[in-house]
Scaffold this active site. Structure first.
Site: not given
Ligand SMILES: Cc1cc2nc3c(=O)[nH]c(=O)nc-3n(C[C@H](O)[C@H](O)[C@H](O)COP(=O)(O)OP(=O)(O)OC[C@H]3O[C@@H](n4cnc5c(N)ncnc54)[C@H](O)[C@@H]3O)c2cc1C
Ligand code: SF4
Lengths: 326, 733
Positions: B243, B617, B621, B625, B690, B693
């Site tokens: 993190f 992707l 997962t 996230q 991304g 976060e």
């Protein structure tokens, strides 16, 4: 952790004899003691392991109550059918505490004798009268969100963190002990934990070497039993305020009430005047307020714990309202 | 390749493997204990234990080590008196330890005890007797705002931005919101503690260490120890979360390296949970002021965001909480400013979504306040302020689907059934409310390289100095290689976490998957070309599938082409697309909470995040996230609060019993995250953005807004604990 010697007690009196000198500690589940030893908050020279002593049973007493062995694990006590049926407040209090893994290890006596969670007590580099008598209390003028509003002293405002003990207080439990000479005694739970006064390092009525063998519960009192724990997250947090309530009421008239509180004081807190004010009272804002006034008599915050005063009042209202509306 | 142009159609578009909801390729290793972490390597190493300074500022008057040195099993006690001179720099560049008698922050190591066993080292550490001469210092951010200065951060965005004339426009706006919010100090609280095993082979150092960015770490270690970078090898195949707390080199790595060199034996150390809070970095607290001026229809004419954060005096890193305010909403007059207050407390650095995570806690609640003032639905308010281009840089967005996220979320969540008047919905003793928030996070790309090799047995091997900190990097890289080379995912092996492999960006700032995945894409592209040439086919039309390369006429098994093995390298660099396009990922959060009408306890009832972040992707997962980020948002809104005691300059609640993060019981089953289909042609060849976060960004604000809707308490200081709500609750009947 400091090096220590370790022995396994073969009998209860053996254990008491072995512990009859300074620096000796019993170890039960170890969930509190070992954490404190790693930080050198506790530095026993000898550990007496009591886990193989025959103190793991829950038996019915001739008076119609229960005798809970000192080594009964919190998980087993909470799940016992007799406890669930007749002492629901105790079962709920246990299940509101810690986590499943900790409850599997934690014992009845260990839970009663667990030490405060005061942040400064846990850090050996900070002044703390409970840890080092006379060094000062860091919490009084520091961060004291979890600290006491009742029963504290100039020397220490730490709270007792147990949930189980709060329920036991409401149930008028008694603590049975044996000392190194084999003498048994019975200590009412009200007298078991000590207020800090000028000696915050002394936390219970136990003498050196005295071992807790059992906790007895008198026959279940009449009424509805509730344990309400108010905390910062849904699980795995100590009580900011908790209430163990046993209230006997019919159609909005209260016959009798027992109220014990956690999170407020250095020991499970019970105020006779509050309970008396509720006896034969009509359930409602007025009687609840009067009870809260009596409970909070003399309460004062020292900063970050001020909110506990209104929180106690509101929690008590909610609990009494819930029980008497049923 | 450089990202200078739109990507166009490519071999990933088929999405035969990429994008699928696949289990982690390393999942089995993790649940069986086969994945070995830094501290688990090498059983016969010596053990180190850190002695922390117990004062915040001052000087060591005396330090007695004799008792510790004579304690059982002890091999070495390092202090400033017997430590080598080290290189210096800011906390990203170097991490010198035990440099002298001066103590400049609480928890700074003052000694390091090495012994045969962990228990011996820990016991001896308590025997090191340090006496201090204490100095006064500045510790609490709110008390020293008058010391604030403009930070000089050289990388990253400038501290201030101004467009148009904010003050005039704000003063003239018919509707004004001027509110201040504060967010607390926070700790990363990752699962695996910071740990290192150090060993030397002559003058070459090998560190098994928990570190998110190995190549940066390699540089910092070489600089600190004054050795050539080629003599430093970092190995970190598995990391138990970071993190941001493991972005930079920490004391564990340097202390272990110095002690191991001294003793000529491997030395390992793990920080204790309590030590992590002081010895490593944290997120600064912030004080934020937001001013929003709109016309009567809610169109923003002036938007201002001022942020104070704190850091160690020699550091320039500030909490960039106004960053998203520069691009999230339209408006001609804009002002954002970051000010940094020097404080004598441990170094503040990046924690998951630095900037946005706490900036949106303020901005998105201020937007909710504005919506209420205007009597507008919060989603409608945001739609009215949807910009056509980046309002400060005046460049187009690479892709932006915030409105679609909000609308899809509203539909799924049942937003139209919401009662916008606070305190109207009850469920037993719960006051029930709902809230929403927009979310956004910058989409960076960083230089990375990759190597891919195909062997005669048909197995492809990927090698990169990339890390997988628990996010699923192994898995998405295996998917990319499988897709590109037309292999089943079982035929791809991914080796990460070692600086002997090609340089990679590492895991941080939401750049990990895009940067490492793009370099791998490039390497696979190069390998495809080599294979096509060997097969005598046109690389542009040859198809890869089922372990074969094929044209309409012909199909050749790859194993026939590889000879004794064939490999290729690839790389990615951020190119013009980063300057020419405003690149962010977007999301919308919806939360329903219950507030106990008697005690003010807040419990989450359900939550939905809808995200648009380019190509997903791996659906599984990615969802993990996103939900993990949302849980972080729950913690930020309700629980996390690292309390500073200004008398001692230290964090009082430095353990996980009293530093609260959400536990399972705080997260109900109805927490869901979905991704909208999106491909970003400008971001990178994967067309992804991304997501590590994004989930946290805005999540906490949705909860805060739901609390307001539930009970009418607008709490502007996080976390929203029950003591702050108590006074807003209805009197009890
Ligand atoms: C993270 C965390 C969260 C927790 N949350 C809660 C919570 O929410 N509510 C709550 O109530 N508790 C909570 N606990 C505390 C937990 O309940 C106690 O640690 C546990 O009950 C202690 O029991 P034990 O058997 O492990 O005691 P030990 O650690 O073995 O002993 C504790 C003390 O009791 C003494 N002792 C033990 N047995 C005897 C005996 N027979 N006679 C005399 N002395 C004895 C020991 O010498 C020692 O001083 C939490 C603990 C942790 C670590
Ligand atoms: S409250 Fe008690 S335990 Fe806490 S610091 Fe003060 S003396 Fe120590």
């Amino acid at each position: 952790m400091k090096a220590f010697s370790y022995g396994r007690a073969q009998s209860v009196t053996d254990a008491a004899i072995a512990a009859n000198k300074p620096g000796v500690k019993f170890i039960a589940g170890g969930t509190n003691l070992l954490d404190l030893m790693k930080l050198q908050v506790e530095t026993p020279s000898t550990l007496v392991d009591i886990n193989r002593l025959p103190l793991g049973k829950i038996e019915e007493t001739s008076e119609g109550g229960l005798r809970i062995g000192a080594l009964v694990r919190n998980t087993d006590l909470a799940a016992d059918p007799r406890v669930r049926q007749h002492y629901g407040v105790l079962s709920r209090a246990l299940l509101a505490g810690a986590s499943a893994q900790l409850r599997n290890k934690a014992t009845t006596a260990g839970n009663l004798l667990q030490r405060t969670r005061c942040y400064y007590f846990y850090d050996v580099t900070k002044p703390c009268n409970k840890r080092v008598p006379g060094s000062g209390c860091s919490a009084l003028a520091g961060f004291n969100r979890i600290h006491a509003i009742l029963g504290g002293s100039e020397a220490c405002i730490a709270t007792h963190p147990s949930d189980m003990a709060v329920a036991m207080r409401a149930l008028d439990a008694k603590v049975e002990t044996i000392d190194h000479e084999g003498r048994a005694r019975t200590i009412p739970i009200a007298d078991f934990h000590r207020l800090p006064g000028r000696t915050p390092q002394i936390e219970s009525a136990l003498g050196t070497g005295e071992i807790v063998t059992a906790v007895t519960l008198p026959p279940p009192p009449p009424g509805t039993q509730v344990y309400r724990k108010v905390r910062d997250r849904a699980s795995y947090a100590f009580a900011l305020v908790s209430v163990a309530a046993i209230v006997d009421s019919v159609r909005g008239r209260i016959r009798s009430a027992r109220l014990a509180f956690g999170g407020l004081a250095p020991k499970p807190w019970r105020v006779t005047a509050a309970e008396q004010s509720l006896a034969n009272a009509v359930a409602g804002v007025n009687s609840f307020d009067a009870a809260a006034d009596a409970v909070l008599q003399g309460a004062h915050g020292v900063g970050s714990n001020d909110f506990k005063i209104p929180l106690t009042r509101r929690t008590l209202h909610a609990v009494l309202g819930e029980i008497t509306r049923i | 390749m450089d990202m200078d142009a739109p990507v166009g159609a490519n071999a990933l578009d088929a999405e035969k493997v990429v994008g699928k909801s696949l289990d982690r390729v390393d999942g089995r290793l993790k649940v069986t204990g086969g994945a070995r972490y830094a501290y688990e390597m090498q059983q016969d190493a010596l053990y180190g234990f850190v002695v922390e300074a117990s004062i915040a500022k001052g000087e060591i008057a005396s330090i007695e080590t004799l008792a510790a040195e004579r304690a059982p099993g002890v091999k070495l006690v390092l202090t400033y008196r017997n430590s080598p001179k080290q290189g210096t720099g800011n906390h990203r560049e170097a991490h010198p330890v035990l440099t002298g008698p001066v103590v400049s922050r609480y928890g700074e190591p003052v000694a390091f005890v090495v012994a045969e066993t962990f228990e011996q080292a820990r016991a001896a550490a308590f025997l090191v007797n340090v006496r201090y001469d204490r100095d006064g210092g500045h510790y609490a951010l709110p008390q020293h705002l008058d010391q604030a200065r403009v930070p000089h951060q050289t990388d990253g965005a400038p501290a201030d931005s101004e467009v148009g004339n904010f003050s005039d426009a704000y003063a003239g706006a018919p509707v004004q919101i001027d509110v201040s919010y504060s967010t607390p100090l926070q700790s990363h609280a990752m699962m695996e503690p910071h740990a290192t095993l150090a060993m030397w082979d002559d003058d070459k150092l090998i560190l098994h260490t928990a570190n998110q960015m190995l190549n940066q770490g390699q540089q910092a270690i070489a600089r600190t120890l004054n050795i050539p970078i080629g003599n430093v090898r970092l190995v970190s195949p598995f990391i138990g979360g970071g993190f941001g707390g493991k972005l930079w080199v920490n004391a564990d790595a340097i202390l272990a390296a110095i002690a191991s060199r001294y003793l000529k034996r491997p030395v390992k150390v793990a920080l204790t949970r309590q030590q992590i809070f002081h010895v490593t970095t944290h997120r600064s607290d912030t004080i934020q002021r937001i001013r929003l001026g709109t016309d009567r229809d809610g169109r923003i004419v002036a938007i201002g965001h001022d942020v104070f954060s704190g850091n160690f005096p020699s550091e320039q890193v500030y909490e960039a909480a106004a960053l998203q305010t520069r691009s999230l909403y339209a408006g001609p007059n804009r002002l954002t400013r970051h000010r940094l207050v020097p404080l004598d407390i441990p170094v503040a650095s990046s924690m998951r979504a630095p900037g946005e995570a706490v900036g949106l806690l303020a901005l998105e609640c201020a937007m909710d306040e504005l919506a209420e003032r205007l009597k507008l639905d919060p989603i409608e308010l945001r739609i009215r302020n949807e910009p056509a281009e980046d309002p400060e840089k005046h460049i187009p967005y690479s892709s932006r689907n915030l409105v679609a996220c909000m609308q899809e979320g509203a539909r799924r969540f049942g937003w139209d059934k919401r009662n916008s008047i606070p305190g109207q919905v009850r469920d037993g003793h719960w006051l029930v409310g709902t809230g929403m928030s927009a979310g956004t996070r910058g989409n960076p790309l960083r230089y990375s390289r990759a190597n891919v090799r195909l062997d005669p047995d048909g197995l492809a091997t990927v090698k990169m100095a990339m890390t997988d900190i628990g996010t699923g990097t192994y898995t998405i890289l295996a998917q990319i290689a499988a897709e590109m080379l037309g292999l089943p995912i079982e035929r791809v092996r991914v080796d990460l976490g070692d600086t002997i492999f090609p340089e990679a960006a590492g895991s941080g700032g939401s750049f990990g998957a895009a940067s490492s995945g793009s370099a791998l894409f490039d390497a696979c592209q190069a390998l495809r070309e080599k294979l096509a040439v060997r097969a005598g086919m046109d690389p542009n039309t040859a198809r890869f599938g089922d372990g074969h390369i094929a044209t309409a006429e012909r199909s050749v098994s790859l194993t026939e082409l590889v000879g004794s093995g064939i490999e290729a390298e690839g790389e990615i660099s951020p190119g013009r697309n980063n300057q020419d396009f405003s690149q962010q990922s977007y999301g919308a959060h919806f939360a329903e909470v219950g507030v106990d009408r008697d005690t003010g306890e807040v419990r989450l009832r359900r939550m939905l995040g809808v995200f648009a972040a380019g190509r997903v992707l791996n659906a599984k997962t990615a969802r993990s996230q996103a939900i993990g980020g949302m849980v972080f948002g729950v913690g930020a809104a309700l629980h996390e609060d690292l309390v500073l005691d200004p008398r001692f300059g230290y964090f009082v609640n430095h353990d996980l019993a009293e530093y609260h993060v959400p536990v399972h019981a705080d997260i109900p089953p109805g927490v869901e995250a979905i991704f909208l289909p999106e491909l970003d042609e400008r971001s990178n060849p994967l067309k992804s953005k991304g997501i590590g976060e994004l989930g946290i960004c805005g999540a906490g604000a949705a909860i805060a807004n739901a609390i307001y809707n539930a009970c009418g308490a607008r709490i502007r200081s996080y976390p929203i604990t029950l003591d702050k709500i108590l006074t807003h609750l209805p009197t009890q009947a």
